[in-house]
Design a protein around this motif. Structure first.
Motif, PDB file in Angstrom:
ATOM      1  N   ALA A 113       4.251  15.940  16.525  1.00  0.00           N
ATOM      2  CA  ALA A 113       3.863  14.989  17.571  1.00  0.00           C
ATOM      3  C   ALA A 113       2.611  15.536  18.249  1.00  0.00           C
ATOM      4  N   THR A 114       1.469  15.166  17.701  1.00  0.00           N
ATOM      5  CA  THR A 114       0.209  15.697  18.231  1.00  0.00           C
ATOM      6  C   THR A 114      -0.939  14.747  17.902  1.00  0.00           C
ATOM      7  N   ASP A 115      -2.082  15.004  18.513  1.00  0.00           N
ATOM      8  CA  ASP A 115      -3.252  14.155  18.294  1.00  0.00           C
ATOM      9  C   ASP A 115      -3.810  14.364  16.878  1.00  0.00           C
ATOM     10  N   ALA A 116      -4.113  13.263  16.217  1.00  0.00           N
ATOM     11  CA  ALA A 116      -4.563  13.320  14.828  1.00  0.00           C
ATOM     12  C   ALA A 116      -5.895  14.054  14.690  1.00  0.00           C
ATOM     13  N   PHE A 117      -6.809  13.797  15.609  1.00  0.00           N
ATOM     14  CA  PHE A 117      -8.126  14.438  15.508  1.00  0.00           C
ATOM     15  C   PHE A 117      -7.992  15.957  15.675  1.00  0.00           C
ATOM     16  N   LYS A 118      -7.117  16.343  16.588  1.00  0.00           N
ATOM     17  CA  LYS A 118      -6.911  17.768  16.824  1.00  0.00           C
ATOM     18  C   LYS A 118      -6.239  18.410  15.593  1.00  0.00           C
ATOM     19  N   LEU A 165      -4.782   7.909   6.275  1.00  0.00           N
ATOM     20  CA  LEU A 165      -5.319   7.669   7.622  1.00  0.00           C
ATOM     21  C   LEU A 165      -5.107   6.196   7.949  1.00  0.00           C
ATOM     22  N   ASP A 166      -4.130   5.916   8.794  1.00  0.00           N
ATOM     23  CA  ASP A 166      -3.853   4.517   9.152  1.00  0.00           C
ATOM     24  C   ASP A 166      -3.806   4.393  10.678  1.00  0.00           C
ATOM     25  N   PRO A 167      -4.981   4.521  11.298  1.00  0.00           N
ATOM     26  CA  PRO A 167      -5.009   4.553  12.772  1.00  0.00           C
ATOM     27  C   PRO A 167      -4.806   3.180  13.388  1.00  0.00           C
ATOM     28  N   PRO A 168      -4.554   3.142  14.707  1.00  0.00           N
ATOM     29  CA  PRO A 168      -4.536   1.846  15.400  1.00  0.00           C
ATOM     30  C   PRO A 168      -5.943   1.249  15.347  1.00  0.00           C
ATOM     31  N   ALA A 169      -6.072  -0.040  15.660  1.00  0.00           N
ATOM     32  CA  ALA A 169      -7.395  -0.679  15.619  1.00  0.00           C
ATOM     33  C   ALA A 169      -8.339   0.059  16.572  1.00  0.00           C
ATOM     34  N   ASN A 213       0.830  -1.199   0.000  1.00  0.00           N
ATOM     35  CA  ASN A 213       0.000   0.000   0.000  1.00  0.00           C
ATOM     36  C   ASN A 213       0.869   1.256   0.000  1.00  0.00           C
ATOM     37  N   ARG A 214       2.071   1.143   0.589  1.00  0.00           N
ATOM     38  CA  ARG A 214       3.020   2.266   0.544  1.00  0.00           C
ATOM     39  C   ARG A 214       3.509   2.477  -0.883  1.00  0.00           C
ATOM     40  N   MET A 215       3.715   1.370  -1.605  1.00  0.00           N
ATOM     41  CA  MET A 215       4.138   1.464  -3.009  1.00  0.00           C
ATOM     42  C   MET A 215       3.075   2.185  -3.826  1.00  0.00           C
ATOM     43  N   PHE A 259      -1.055   9.233  11.789  1.00  0.00           N
ATOM     44  CA  PHE A 259      -0.733   8.003  12.522  1.00  0.00           C
ATOM     45  C   PHE A 259       0.512   7.369  11.878  1.00  0.00           C
ATOM     46  N   CYS A 260       1.573   8.190  11.733  1.00  0.00           N
ATOM     47  CA  CYS A 260       2.699   7.808  10.876  1.00  0.00           C
ATOM     48  C   CYS A 260       3.584   6.720  11.478  1.00  0.00           C
ATOM     49  N   TYR A 261       3.605   6.559  12.800  1.00  0.00           N
ATOM     50  CA  TYR A 261       4.479   5.603  13.495  1.00  0.00           C
ATOM     51  C   TYR A 261       5.932   5.704  13.018  1.00  0.00           C
ATOM     52  N   THR A 262       6.415   4.769  12.195  1.00  0.00           N
ATOM     53  CA  THR A 262       7.816   4.834  11.752  1.00  0.00           C
ATOM     54  C   THR A 262       7.998   5.692  10.495  1.00  0.00           C
ATOM     55  N   GLY A 263       6.894   6.250  10.013  1.00  0.00           N
ATOM     56  CA  GLY A 263       6.981   7.101   8.825  1.00  0.00           C
ATOM     57  C   GLY A 263       7.052   6.335   7.514  1.00  0.00           C
ATOM     58  N   VAL A 323       2.218  12.898  11.135  1.00  0.00           N
ATOM     59  CA  VAL A 323       1.604  13.184  12.446  1.00  0.00           C
ATOM     60  C   VAL A 323       1.462  11.906  13.263  1.00  0.00           C
ATOM     61  N   ASP A 324       1.879  11.967  14.524  1.00  0.00           N
ATOM     62  CA  ASP A 324       1.634  10.859  15.456  1.00  0.00           C
ATOM     63  C   ASP A 324       1.594  11.446  16.854  1.00  0.00           C
ATOM     64  N   SER A 325       0.702  10.930  17.679  1.00  0.00           N
ATOM     65  CA  SER A 325       0.588  11.476  19.036  1.00  0.00           C
ATOM     66  C   SER A 325       1.779  11.071  19.905  1.00  0.00           C
ATOM     67  N   SER A 326       2.506  10.060  19.488  1.00  0.00           N
ATOM     68  CA  SER A 326       3.643   9.591  20.285  1.00  0.00           C
ATOM     69  C   SER A 326       4.932  10.294  19.847  1.00  0.00           C
ATOM     70  N   ALA A 327       5.609  10.894  20.825  1.00  0.00           N
ATOM     71  CA  ALA A 327       6.860  11.596  20.520  1.00  0.00           C
ATOM     72  C   ALA A 327       7.918  10.610  20.031  1.00  0.00           C
TER      73      ALA A 327
HETATM   74  N1  SAH Z   1       0.845   3.970   9.519  1.00  0.00           N
HETATM   75  C1  SAH Z   1       1.836   3.309  10.325  1.00  0.00           C
HETATM   76  C2  SAH Z   1       1.255   2.446  11.400  1.00  0.00           C
HETATM   77  C3  SAH Z   1       0.311   3.143  12.331  1.00  0.00           C
HETATM   78  S1  SAH Z   1       0.206   2.406  13.901  1.00  0.00           S
HETATM   79  C4  SAH Z   1       2.782   2.528   9.442  1.00  0.00           C
HETATM   80  O1  SAH Z   1       2.589   2.443   8.228  1.00  0.00           O
HETATM   81  O2  SAH Z   1       3.727   1.978   9.978  1.00  0.00           O
HETATM   82  C5  SAH Z   1      -0.788   3.549  14.731  1.00  0.00           C
HETATM   83  C6  SAH Z   1      -0.069   4.802  15.233  1.00  0.00           C
HETATM   84  O3  SAH Z   1      -1.074   5.700  15.650  1.00  0.00           O
HETATM   85  C7  SAH Z   1       0.839   4.601  16.434  1.00  0.00           C
HETATM   86  O4  SAH Z   1       2.131   5.033  16.120  1.00  0.00           O
HETATM   87  C8  SAH Z   1       0.231   5.481  17.541  1.00  0.00           C
HETATM   88  O5  SAH Z   1       1.211   6.165  18.320  1.00  0.00           O
HETATM   89  C9  SAH Z   1      -0.571   6.471  16.738  1.00  0.00           C
HETATM   90  N2  SAH Z   1      -1.738   7.052  17.405  1.00  0.00           N
HETATM   91  C10 SAH Z   1      -2.636   6.441  18.216  1.00  0.00           C
HETATM   92  N3  SAH Z   1      -3.613   7.305  18.560  1.00  0.00           N
HETATM   93  C11 SAH Z   1      -3.326   8.487  17.964  1.00  0.00           C
HETATM   94  C12 SAH Z   1      -3.958   9.766  17.910  1.00  0.00           C
HETATM   95  N4  SAH Z   1      -5.107  10.007  18.558  1.00  0.00           N
HETATM   96  N5  SAH Z   1      -3.382  10.735  17.176  1.00  0.00           N
HETATM   97  C13 SAH Z   1      -2.236  10.514  16.509  1.00  0.00           C
HETATM   98  N6  SAH Z   1      -1.594   9.330  16.508  1.00  0.00           N
HETATM   99  C14 SAH Z   1      -2.123   8.322  17.233  1.00  0.00           C
END
Ligand code: SAH
Length: 394
Positions: free
Chosen positions: A277-282, A297-301, A211-213, A228-232, A249-253
């Motif tokens: 490093a901020t909340d995605a919804f915000k 948009l690739d959020p956690p489950a 999907n990245r390709m 929700f970039c995680y490792t970018g 964007v990712d909420s985790s520093a």
């Molecule tokens: N798209 C990534 C995987 C995403 S994993 C990839 O391709 O590798 C989900 C990520 O969402 C995690 O890094 C987590 O820190 C982040 N996350 C969770 N809740 C969030 C929120 N409310 N806002 C921004 N990021 C969030």
């Protein structure tokens, strides 16, 4: 040692006959004396026919069948399953000088319920999802380092968060073979720092490779937002695809700094990239309209269990509505759900509701799923978890 025997209630062998690997606790007539969690058991039908052998576990899924039709596990069971899994990855063309990162074992999809193995160069990261696999970890580690042609030297066991908490196994994350000797893996010619020790899951989301390709293909000349970039991962591919700019964007520093490191590794000093490093919804609520014409948009489950389904679906709807409201006309939205309990029909309905609510004209360009190194056993449809839509928004 003989395996203990679990006998099923009458008629309850049907799903096993169709090779679905789970035995639910309600299907069992009675449990043998002294049966311990994680033991390998032999499952018989009410009539006494051998259904197969598997790992016993306390809970609604009581047995996960590893080998259909046999009473005990063959001594070389893991070695054989690993060889066959590796053959498949070779067939898929995933083992190349420019790609040394892939999923080697995808649980039920590779006929080893409870086991996940991801490969990063010469390191295998192993996750056990069942006590039976936990007890077999040394055997699995040995089979990995002996797997012909795979060149695996290090095996990192990472099951602190994946084993059932009630089993009280207190697993430690540790090397079962070798040790740390570098953590840069190559995916489709791009390099990534993989932090299997502190990162989420096995350290990287290998399942988004294809999907990245596809995102790379659409990135040229676009302003990209990777939520929700995680490792970018998506960001690095967008950069290679010729994006005008990429914001991650990712909420985790911690995730934000991993993204920065991976951009730096592939595109040192490139001014096109920024991390937030901020909340995605915000972020979505605060950003200007028309700022981006390619959004991921690739959020956690959002729905980890069936009882979280309703709220999860609302979450997907809300998130996608915000993206539809802000994306530039002619923009492309890559939107995903990795919740196993959310079917692709449910996900599509949630995204449709978001489109309707935002009043945008939306067309589906691609319907995405997990890649072939995350295969789905046709008898076990529960193995399908990743779904995505690529949408053209006017
Ligand atoms: N798209 C990534 C995987 C995403 S994993 C990839 O391709 O590798 C989900 C990520 O969402 C995690 O890094 C987590 O820190 C982040 N996350 C969770 N809740 C969030 C929120 N409310 N806002 C921004 N990021 C969030």
């Amino acid at each position: 040692m003989e395996n203990k025997i679990i006998r099923l209630k009458k008629g309850k062998e049907e799903s096993l006959m169709r090779r679905h690997p789970w035995v639910f606790s309600g299907a069992i007539a009675s449990l043998p004396e002294g049966l311990e969690e994680g033991e390998t058991v032999c499952v018989l039908s009410a009539a006494g026919d051998v259904m197969g052998c598997g790992h016993y576990q306390i809970g609604s899924i009581a047995v996960r069948i590893l080998d259909f039709g046999s009473e005990t596990l063959p001594a070389d069971f893991y070695a054989r399953r690993l060889r066959s899994a590796f053959e498949l990855r070779k067939t898929l063309g995933l083992i190349r000088p420019d790609n040394d990162c892939f999923r080697l074992v995808h649980g039920e999809g590779d006929f080893v319920p409870g086991l996940i193995v991801d490969i990063y160069g010469d390191t295998a990261v192993v996750q056990a999802h069942s006590p039976g696999i936990h007890f077999a970890r040394q055997q699995i580690a040995a089979a990995l380092t002996e797997l012909p042609g795979a060149g695996i030297r290090n095996v990192y066991y990472k099951s602190e968060t994946t084993l059932p908490y009630k089993a009280r196994l207190d697993p430690e994350n540790e090397y079962l073979a070798g040790g740390f000797d570098g953590n840069i893996a190559t995916e489709n010619g791009l390099q990534f720092n993989i932090d299997w020790m502190r990162g989420q899951k096995t350290g990287f989301f290998v399942d988004q490779r294809e999907n990245r390709m596809l995102l790379q293909h659409y990135a040229k000349g676009r302003k990209v937002l990777n939520m929700f970039c995680y490792t970018g991962g998506f960001s690095v591919y967008a950069m290679r695809g010729g994006a005008l700019s990429v914001d991650s964007v990712d909420s985790s520093a911690k995730a934000a700094s991993l993204t920065d490191a991976n951009i730096e590794l592939n595109f040192p000093g490139d001014p096109r990239h920024r991390t937030f490093a901020t909340d995605a919804f915000k972020f979505l609520a605060d950003m200007e309209s028309d700022e981006y014409d390619l959004i991921v948009l690739d959020p956690p489950a959002f729905a980890k269990h069936r009882n979280a389904l309703k709220n999860g679906l609302l979450g997907y709807r809300k998130l996608n509505t915000r993206a539809f409201q802000k994306i530039k006309s002619g923009g492309i939205l890559f939107t995903f759900s990795c919740s196993q309990v959310v079917t692709k029909e449910m996900f599509r309905l949630a995204v449709f509701s978001a489109a309707a609510q935002s009043g945008r004209k939306v067309r589906i360009l691609h319907q995405l799923t997990q890649p072939a190194d995350h295969p789905i056993d046709i008898s076990h449809p529960e193995g399908e978890y990743l779904k995505g839509l690529v949408l053209y928004v006017e």
